[in-house]
Design a protein around this motif. Structure first.
Motif, mmCIF file in Angstrom:
data_model
loop_
_atom_site.group_PDB
_atom_site.id
_atom_site.type_symbol
_atom_site.label_atom_id
_atom_site.label_comp_id
_atom_site.label_asym_id
_atom_site.label_seq_id
_atom_site.Cartn_x
_atom_site.Cartn_y
_atom_site.Cartn_z
ATOM 1 N N GLU A 75 4.998 4.342 -9.706
ATOM 2 C CA GLU A 75 4.210 5.389 -9.065
ATOM 3 C C GLU A 75 5.018 6.088 -7.977
ATOM 4 O O GLU A 75 5.965 5.542 -7.440
ATOM 5 N N ILE A 87 -0.984 10.251 -5.169
ATOM 6 C CA ILE A 87 -0.197 9.626 -6.222
ATOM 7 C C ILE A 87 -0.219 10.594 -7.400
ATOM 8 O O ILE A 87 -1.277 10.847 -7.982
ATOM 9 N N GLN A 145 1.505 0.688 -7.808
ATOM 10 C CA GLN A 145 1.877 0.110 -9.093
ATOM 11 C C GLN A 145 3.313 0.535 -9.397
ATOM 12 O O GLN A 145 3.774 1.585 -8.940
ATOM 13 N N GLN A 197 -2.941 13.274 -7.229
ATOM 14 C CA GLN A 197 -4.298 12.802 -6.940
ATOM 15 C C GLN A 197 -4.348 12.366 -5.476
ATOM 16 O O GLN A 197 -3.729 11.366 -5.111
ATOM 17 N N PRO A 251 -4.615 5.825 1.752
ATOM 18 C CA PRO A 251 -3.227 5.342 1.720
ATOM 19 C C PRO A 251 -3.038 3.946 2.300
ATOM 20 O O PRO A 251 -2.191 3.190 1.829
ATOM 21 N N LEU A 269 -10.544 7.422 -5.031
ATOM 22 C CA LEU A 269 -9.275 6.734 -4.800
ATOM 23 C C LEU A 269 -9.261 6.152 -3.391
ATOM 24 O O LEU A 269 -9.752 6.761 -2.448
ATOM 25 N N ALA A 270 -8.680 4.983 -3.278
ATOM 26 C CA ALA A 270 -8.587 4.323 -1.970
ATOM 27 C C ALA A 270 -7.691 5.145 -1.039
ATOM 28 O O ALA A 270 -6.803 5.872 -1.494
ATOM 29 N N THR A 282 0.839 -1.204 0.000
ATOM 30 C CA THR A 282 0.000 0.000 0.000
ATOM 31 C C THR A 282 0.878 1.259 0.000
ATOM 32 O O THR A 282 2.079 1.194 0.295
ATOM 33 N N ALA A 283 0.253 2.383 -0.295
ATOM 34 C CA ALA A 283 0.973 3.658 -0.281
ATOM 35 C C ALA A 283 1.551 3.931 1.105
ATOM 36 O O ALA A 283 2.694 4.368 1.233
ATOM 37 N N LEU A 311 -5.148 10.651 -2.188
ATOM 38 C CA LEU A 311 -5.710 9.353 -1.830
ATOM 39 C C LEU A 311 -6.810 9.537 -0.798
ATOM 40 O O LEU A 311 -6.722 10.380 0.083
ATOM 41 N N SER A 353 -4.911 1.440 2.017
ATOM 42 C CA SER A 353 -5.416 0.351 1.179
ATOM 43 C C SER A 353 -5.124 0.531 -0.309
ATOM 44 O O SER A 353 -5.404 -0.362 -1.100
ATOM 45 N N TYR A 354 -4.538 1.654 -0.705
ATOM 46 C CA TYR A 354 -4.201 1.864 -2.113
ATOM 47 C C TYR A 354 -2.979 1.030 -2.472
ATOM 48 O O TYR A 354 -1.898 1.218 -1.912
#
Length: 113
Positions: A79, A57, A76, A60, A70, A67-68, A31-32, A62, A72-73
Motif C-alpha cells: 500500500e 491510501i 498492508q 481513498q 491515519p 476508512l479508519a 498505522t498509516a 482515511l 489507526s489504519y
C-alpha cells in the motif's frame, strides 16, 4: 519465538514543484501515520505536520467513508500512504464564482444584442 517479517509500503507527498515517493519497511500492524513518520518524509518537507495532515491510501481518504483515520489504519503490504496538501480554496466556492461570472457574461451579451 518467530521473527516477524516486515512489509514494504510507500509514502508519497507532492508540492507543485517538488515530489517525493519513499519506500519503507514496517512491522505488520503499523498505522498509516506511523509509516509516514518512519519514512522520514519530513526531512524533505520540514513544514509538513503529519499529525494534522490528511492522508489516504491509493486515493481513498482515511477517516472518511468507513476508512479508519491515519492513526489507526493498519497498513498492508504494497500500500501507499498519500499525504494530501490542504486545499487553497474550496472547490464548491470556485464553481459558484465561475457560474456567476458566466451568468453575468451571458446576461450582458443578451443586453448588448
Amino acid at each position: 519465538m518467530t521473527d516477524i517479517e516486515p512489509i514494504a509500503v510507500e509514502v508519497a507527498y507532492a508540492l507543485p514543484k517538488k515530489q517525493k515517493l519513499l519506500s519503507v519497511l514496517v512491522k505488520p500492524g503499523t498505522t498509516a501515520l506511523q509509516a509516514a513518520q518512519q519514512s522520514g518524509i519530513t526531512q524533505f518537507f520540514p513544514e509538513l505536520d503529519l499529525t494534522t495532515a490528511s492522508m489516504g491510501i491509493f486515493g481513498q481518504t482515511l477517516g472518511v467513508k468507513g476508512l479508519a483515520p491515519p492513526e489507526s489504519y493498519a497498513m498492508q503490504a504494497g500500500e501507499r500512504v498519500e499525504i494530501y496538501r490542504p486545499l487553497i480554496s474550496d472547490p464548491k466556492e470556485v464553481r459558484k464564482r465561475v457560474a456567476a461570472r458566466q451568468k453575468a457574461a451571458a446576461e450582458k451579451a443578451g443586453v448588448d444584442k
